[in-house]
Design a protein around this motif. Structure first.
Motif, PDB file in Angstrom:
ATOM      1  N   GLY A 146       0.779  -1.229   0.000  1.00  0.00           N
ATOM      2  CA  GLY A 146       0.000   0.000   0.000  1.00  0.00           C
ATOM      3  C   GLY A 146       0.808   1.276   0.000  1.00  0.00           C
ATOM      4  N   GLY A 147       2.031   1.244   0.549  1.00  0.00           N
ATOM      5  CA  GLY A 147       2.851   2.437   0.581  1.00  0.00           C
ATOM      6  C   GLY A 147       3.757   2.521  -0.635  1.00  0.00           C
ATOM      7  N   ASP A 148       4.836   3.307  -0.507  1.00  0.00           N
ATOM      8  CA  ASP A 148       5.747   3.427  -1.650  1.00  0.00           C
ATOM      9  C   ASP A 148       6.692   2.246  -1.750  1.00  0.00           C
ATOM     10  OD1 ASP A 148       7.582   3.874   0.387  1.00  0.00           O
ATOM     11  OD2 ASP A 148       7.941   5.973  -0.114  1.00  0.00           O
ATOM     12  N   ARG A 149       6.699   1.365  -0.736  1.00  0.00           N
ATOM     13  CA  ARG A 149       7.472   0.125  -0.769  1.00  0.00           C
ATOM     14  C   ARG A 149       6.874  -0.846   0.246  1.00  0.00           C
ATOM     15  NH1 ARG A 149       9.896   4.122   2.009  1.00  0.00           N
ATOM     16  NH2 ARG A 149      10.875   3.707   4.050  1.00  0.00           N
ATOM     17  N   PRO A 150       6.896  -2.138  -0.050  1.00  0.00           N
ATOM     18  CA  PRO A 150       6.450  -3.097   0.966  1.00  0.00           C
ATOM     19  C   PRO A 150       7.539  -3.295   2.002  1.00  0.00           C
ATOM     20  CG  PRO A 150       7.132  -4.257  -1.002  1.00  0.00           C
ATOM     21  CD  PRO A 150       7.286  -2.787  -1.304  1.00  0.00           C
ATOM     22  N   ARG A 151       7.134  -3.739   3.194  1.00  0.00           N
ATOM     23  CA  ARG A 151       8.099  -3.946   4.259  1.00  0.00           C
ATOM     24  C   ARG A 151       7.751  -5.206   5.040  1.00  0.00           C
ATOM     25  NH1 ARG A 151       9.048   1.421   7.713  1.00  0.00           N
ATOM     26  NH2 ARG A 151       6.801   1.258   8.088  1.00  0.00           N
ATOM     27  N   VAL A 152       8.752  -5.731   5.748  1.00  0.00           N
ATOM     28  CA  VAL A 152       8.566  -6.883   6.625  1.00  0.00           C
ATOM     29  C   VAL A 152       8.995  -6.492   8.029  1.00  0.00           C
ATOM     30  CG1 VAL A 152       9.189  -9.270   7.120  1.00  0.00           C
ATOM     31  CG2 VAL A 152       8.935  -8.514   4.741  1.00  0.00           C
ATOM     32  N   PHE A 153       8.110  -6.674   8.994  1.00  0.00           N
ATOM     33  CA  PHE A 153       8.361  -6.376  10.399  1.00  0.00           C
ATOM     34  C   PHE A 153       8.659  -7.690  11.126  1.00  0.00           C
ATOM     35  CE2 PHE A 153       6.049  -2.826   8.837  1.00  0.00           C
ATOM     36  CZ  PHE A 153       6.167  -1.759   9.706  1.00  0.00           C
TER      37      PHE A 153
END
Length: 368
Positions: free
Chosen positions: A217-224
């Protein structure tokens, strides 16, 4: 944002799925370039008699599996899919179940998604004969997407950001009670960032108190990632594509180090642009799978086959794929639609199950 969430729920629930008539057995293909023969898989379809969309799936063994989906429906099989019991919680017909985690044929925890009080958790300890509502979200901004358990007692549930941070609810008694955790140890969310309630695998639990969740959804996916049961988190950027309807939809881990992320754009189910990545360091870094080795479309679910060294299964509206090298290269073996996949069991009782639209459920078979 509520509008974006409504779009996601509507699109994922109805707008992007292939018809059940396309679900016909298909076999994997031929040999690798080195001449060694790849295994051949097929989905053995298990008719449920339901028209619900089953994005929630809990595999226990080759005989036992739970599915949960739209219209508040929960089904259970204890005979390998020959018969399905409707064990839906009473009065849940208006709810969207998107995740279910089960420990055996008796104990299961199911998550309903939505804004505010539509996000709820139910628990059964008697095979669905009775259910207890153990959590109801009272924050109108929170929207819970998925949950998972480290063991029979400890589990986490993930909500989209509230006041700029993702929210976690935790249980230490097998889902009998839940407590929303402080967000002091949670990194700030990006503008427009959220998690996808597509297959119950946007959050996955690992050894000890380790867990990961993925976003888009943002400008890049992320993993927490957390190693202390959700009290604190570290976040890593992903090289996969992101956008209003794109990002990481599913995570799968084989032990504490080796992981796979799959996704894409759910508005473009037959396209896969930067739609898969792998990690070998527990999620501290991710390597993009090249387009010529990646799944050929958007994939919403993934699972390691635990009794193999490095086999992974991925599913989505346009097909299913397997990887024999931990997600670094993929082969499509099925062109029908599934949303979720999970593997479980040991020895002759081990199996992988998949579930999806219009009541579709399949159990993986190795074709000889």
């Amino acid at each position: 944002m509520p509008g974006m969430r409504t779009l996601r729920v509507a699109a994922l629930a109805a707008g992007l799925l292939l018809s059940l008539s396309q679900l016909v057995p298909a076999h994997a293909v031929g040999s690798s370039s080195g001449g060694s023969h790849k295994p051949s898989y097929e989905w053995d379809l298990k008719p449920t008699g339901s028209t619900s969309q089953f994005r929630g799936l809990a595999a226990i063994s080759a005989d036992v599996a739970w599915v949960a989906g739209s219209e508040g429906q929960v089904l259970l099989t204890t005979d390998g899919g020959k018969k399905w019991q409707n064990v839906s919680p009473p009065g849940a017909g208006d709810l969207l179940f998107r995740d279910i985690e089960a420990f055996d044929a008796k104990r299961a925890v199911v998550l309903a998604i939505g804004n505010g009080e539509a996000s709820r958790i139910y628990r059964t300890a008697d095979g669905g004969k009775t259910w207890a509502e153990t959590f109801r979200n009272t924050d109108p901004v929170a929207f819970y997407d998925c949950l998972d358990f480290n063991d029979a007692k400890f589990g986490l549930a993930l909500s989209d950001p509230v006041d700029g941070k993702f929210r976690i609810a935790a249980t230490s008694d097998g889902g009998k009670s839940w407590k929303v955790q402080p967000t002091t140890g949670m990194p700030a969310a990006l503008p427009g960032e959220f998690a996808f309630a597509a297959s119950g695998t946007c959050l996955v639990a690992g050894p000890g108190r380790t867990a990961w969740f993925a976003t888009g959804g943002g400008d890049r996916p992320r993993v927490f990632k957390t190693t202390d049961g959700g009290r604190s988190w570290k976040v890593t950027d992903s090289p996969m594509a992101s956008g209003e309807a794109a990002g990481i939809f599913s995570l799968a881990f084989h032990g504490p180090l080796f992981g796979v992320a799959v996704g894409g754009d759910f508005l473009k189910p037959t396209e896969a642009v930067n739609a898969a990545s792998v990690t070998s360091d527990g999620g501290r870094s991710w390597k993009l799978v090249p387009a010529d080795k990646a799944p050929k479309g958007y994939r919403s679910g993934s699972a390691f086959v635990p009794w193999t060294p490095a086999t992974v299964i991925a599913v989505g509206p346009s097909g299913s794929d397997f990887s024999l090298d931990g997600g670094r290269s993929w082969t499509q073996f099925y062109d029908g639609s599934f949303d979720s996949v999970e593997c479980a069991g040991h020895g002759p009782h081990a199996a992988c199950w998949a579930s999806g639209a219009k009541g579709a459920v399949g159990r993986l078979a190795l074709a000889h």
